[in-house]
Design a protein around this motif. Structure first.
Motif, PDB file in Angstrom:
ATOM      1  N   ILE A 426       0.858  -1.180   0.000  1.00 22.47           N
ATOM      2  CA  ILE A 426       0.000   0.000   0.000  1.00 22.47           C
ATOM      3  C   ILE A 426       0.891   1.225   0.000  1.00 22.47           C
ATOM      4  O   ILE A 426       1.952   1.237   0.638  1.00 22.47           O
ATOM      5  CB  ILE A 426      -0.903   0.034   1.256  1.00 22.47           C
ATOM      6  CG1 ILE A 426      -1.962  -1.083   1.213  1.00 22.47           C
ATOM      7  CG2 ILE A 426      -1.594   1.388   1.418  1.00 22.47           C
ATOM      8  CD1 ILE A 426      -2.714  -1.264   2.521  1.00 22.47           C
ATOM      9  N   ILE A 427       0.488   2.265  -0.733  1.00 26.10           N
ATOM     10  CA  ILE A 427       1.127   3.568  -0.585  1.00 26.10           C
ATOM     11  C   ILE A 427       0.089   4.561  -0.086  1.00 26.10           C
ATOM     12  O   ILE A 427      -1.091   4.502  -0.450  1.00 26.10           O
ATOM     13  CB  ILE A 427       1.761   4.098  -1.894  1.00 26.10           C
ATOM     14  CG1 ILE A 427       0.802   3.977  -3.074  1.00 26.10           C
ATOM     15  CG2 ILE A 427       3.073   3.435  -2.167  1.00 26.10           C
ATOM     16  CD1 ILE A 427       1.341   4.609  -4.338  1.00 26.10           C
ATOM     17  N   THR A 428       0.539   5.461   0.781  1.00 26.30           N
ATOM     18  CA  THR A 428      -0.309   6.532   1.298  1.00 26.30           C
ATOM     19  C   THR A 428       0.414   7.853   1.090  1.00 26.30           C
ATOM     20  O   THR A 428       1.623   7.956   1.317  1.00 26.30           O
ATOM     21  CB  THR A 428      -0.615   6.341   2.793  1.00 26.30           C
ATOM     22  OG1 THR A 428       0.610   6.230   3.533  1.00 26.30           O
ATOM     23  CG2 THR A 428      -1.447   5.095   3.007  1.00 26.30           C
ATOM     24  N   GLY A 429      -0.305   8.856   0.641  1.00 27.53           N
ATOM     25  CA  GLY A 429       0.267  10.184   0.412  1.00 27.53           C
ATOM     26  C   GLY A 429      -0.420  11.211   1.282  1.00 27.53           C
ATOM     27  O   GLY A 429      -1.642  11.186   1.450  1.00 27.53           O
ATOM     28  N   SER A 430       0.370  12.129   1.843  1.00 27.32           N
ATOM     29  CA  SER A 430      -0.157  13.064   2.839  1.00 27.32           C
ATOM     30  C   SER A 430       0.292  14.489   2.566  1.00 27.32           C
ATOM     31  O   SER A 430       1.303  14.730   1.893  1.00 27.32           O
ATOM     32  CB  SER A 430       0.318  12.634   4.238  1.00 27.32           C
ATOM     33  OG  SER A 430       0.055  13.624   5.202  1.00 27.32           O
ATOM     34  N   LYS A 431      -0.431  15.413   3.162  1.00 29.05           N
ATOM     35  CA  LYS A 431      -0.048  16.819   3.099  1.00 29.05           C
ATOM     36  C   LYS A 431       1.162  17.125   3.987  1.00 29.05           C
ATOM     37  O   LYS A 431       1.626  18.267   4.021  1.00 29.05           O
ATOM     38  CB  LYS A 431      -1.230  17.706   3.495  1.00 29.05           C
ATOM     39  CG  LYS A 431      -2.319  17.759   2.431  1.00 29.05           C
ATOM     40  CD  LYS A 431      -3.420  18.737   2.808  1.00 29.05           C
ATOM     41  CE  LYS A 431      -4.473  18.820   1.715  1.00 29.05           C
ATOM     42  NZ  LYS A 431      -5.590  19.726   2.079  1.00 29.05           N
ATOM     43  N   ASP A 432       1.691  16.104   4.695  1.00 29.95           N
ATOM     44  CA  ASP A 432       2.909  16.308   5.483  1.00 29.95           C
ATOM     45  C   ASP A 432       4.169  16.184   4.624  1.00 29.95           C
ATOM     46  O   ASP A 432       5.284  16.098   5.150  1.00 29.95           O
ATOM     47  CB  ASP A 432       2.962  15.331   6.672  1.00 29.95           C
ATOM     48  CG  ASP A 432       3.071  13.868   6.256  1.00 29.95           C
ATOM     49  OD1 ASP A 432       3.283  13.584   5.064  1.00 29.95           O
ATOM     50  OD2 ASP A 432       2.939  12.999   7.143  1.00 29.95           O
TER      51      ASP A 432
END
Length: 441
Positions: A426-432
């Motif tokens: 899984i990949i997750t992308g964030s505003k961090d």
């Protein structure tokens, strides 16, 4: 016609027939979208042999073995529920990310950013393979040309879309023609067309080989924020802030159907794998299921109490899921229309939702800085090969709704999440400004 080889397709289940005719190689796919562990394989084989001229009686035993292999894969997927551990954190960009996506094999993924670049990464090592530079504003929308995975497109607020070589990072073409920001992009499944949607209320279709514009799709009266090709690539659905979705013939650039009924902006649209249905989600807190051939609304789902921000079918089209600003996601049976599960647990809106390829899990990305993985209610169907006709009714067992895992660690809103083809990464992308890679234990 001479049959040369069989190939298996696991997600969604199917058998690909490679054959030769007048010296040319062709392929035909037997879609087994309703295949289940309880399927009567002998009856299914009989039906296929009666309807498929490429397959003669002497192929019965081999076909029987292939279908049983597909069923064993399904059983293994159903019995094995992954727990994911954090593999690595990538401080991918100097400004917040906008999107992330895997290639089909999962060996690479891409990230777009407000820093005006797109980056190509190795999933296994976390190494930055290429930085795709050249845009003069935010890189907002990105996509691989799956299943091939050798090209990348980037859509930007600078009004252009760029086509890149995924393996070398070289720029093939810059596609110019939109007058305002590009906010959604997609490759056709055959990888011969690119679609771009813009804030100027139009979508455009482009030729991949030559980088030239094929057609401009006029008709929406507000920005286009969603677009999706059907499996055959001859139709595309768009969703707009004008409250409507439209189905387009990609060969002519003409509007086939205007899908009206939502009382608020359409946020997301998608075809099912069979291409006979599409679903739309809206700011009016509802989802609608549409008959593609007739352009008619089949059902309206009204369970959410706030804006629907994303919708998605599973790989076979058995179920679909909606994600909402009310902090919940809801899974529906495509055929019965019944709500199978409501996923409750997030403390903020859910902006992105996706099934794993097996259709056994759903992942949700939320403004509460977490992703959650949910078990999907089990369902049964007859599993009869129907030659592309409507699937049989799916009956739910009523089980599910369980949060299997919470993916924690991001320091800001998560806006993007995706499974690879095998469903073990899984990949997750964030505003961090980071993305995280999670691997099945």
């Amino acid at each position: 016609m001479k049959l040369k080889k069989f190939l298996l397709r696991y997600y969604p289940p199917g058998v690909i027939l490679l054959y030769e005719q007048q010296g040319q190689q062709y392929q035909r796919t037997l879609d087994l979208l309703d295949l289940r562990p309880g399927t009567d394989v002998e009856a299914l084989v009989n039906q296929i042999l009666q309807s498929e001229p490429l397959l003669t009686e002497n192929r019965r035993h081999h076909l029987f073995k292939l279908i049983n292999k597909l069923i064993e894969k399904q059983k293994c997927s159903a019995d094995k529920r992954h727990e994911f551990g954090l593999l690595r954190v990538l401080r991918a960009h100097v400004l917040p990310l906008t999107n992330c996506a895997f290639n089909k094999s999962g060996s690479m993924f891409i990230t777009g950013s407000y820093d005006r670049t797109c980056k190509v990464w190795s999933t296994a090592t976390g190494e930055e393979l290429h930085t795709l530079e050249g845009h003069k504003n935010v890189v907002y929308a990105i996509a691989f040309n799956n299943p091939f995975g050798d090209k990348v497109i980037t859509g930007s607020f600078d009004k252009t879309c760029k086509l890149w070589d995924a393996n070398t990072g070289a720029l093939h073409y810059t596609l110019r023609g939109h007058q305002t920001e590009i906010v959604c992009v997609s490759f056709s499944p055959q990888s011969d067309m690119i679609a771009t949607g813009s804030m100027e209320n139009t979508a455009k279709l482009w030729d991949v080989e030559y980088g030239t514009e094929r057609s401009t799709l006029y008709g929406h009266s507000a920005e286009i924020v969603s677009l999706h090709f059907n499996t055959q690539g001859n139709l595309m659905v768009t969703g707009s802030f004008d409250h409507d979705s439209r189905i387009w013939d990609t060969r002519t650039g003409t509007c086939v159907h205007r899908l009206m009924g939502h009382s608020g902006e359409v946020s997301s649209t998608q075809f099912n794998y069979g291409g006979d249905l599409c679903v739309s989600g809206s700011i009016d807190a509802t989802t609608r299921v549409w008959d593609v051939r007739m352009g008619k609304c089949l059902s309206v789902k009204q369970g959410h109490t706030d804006e629907v921000l994303d919708v998605c079918f599973d790989s076979s089209g058995t179920n679909f899921v909606s994600a909402s600003a009310d902090g919940t996601a809801r899974v529906y049976s495509t055929r019965t229309g019944a709500c199978l599960d409501t996923y409750v647990g997030h403390d903020g809106e859910i902006s992105k939702v996706s099934f794993n390829p097996q259709g056994t899990s759903v992942i949700t990305a939320s403004s509460d800085k977490t992703c959650r993985i949910w078990d999907v209610a089990s369902s049964q169907s007859t599993g009869v090969y129907n030659g592309g006709q409507d699937s049989p009714t799916v009956a739910s067992s009523g089980e599910g709704g369980k949060c299997a895992q919470v993916l924690e660690g991001h320091m800001d809103e998560i806006f993007s999440c995706a499974f690879n083809y095998e469903g073990d990464h899984i990949i997750t992308g964030s505003k961090d400004n980071t993305c995280r890679i999670w691997k099945a234990k």
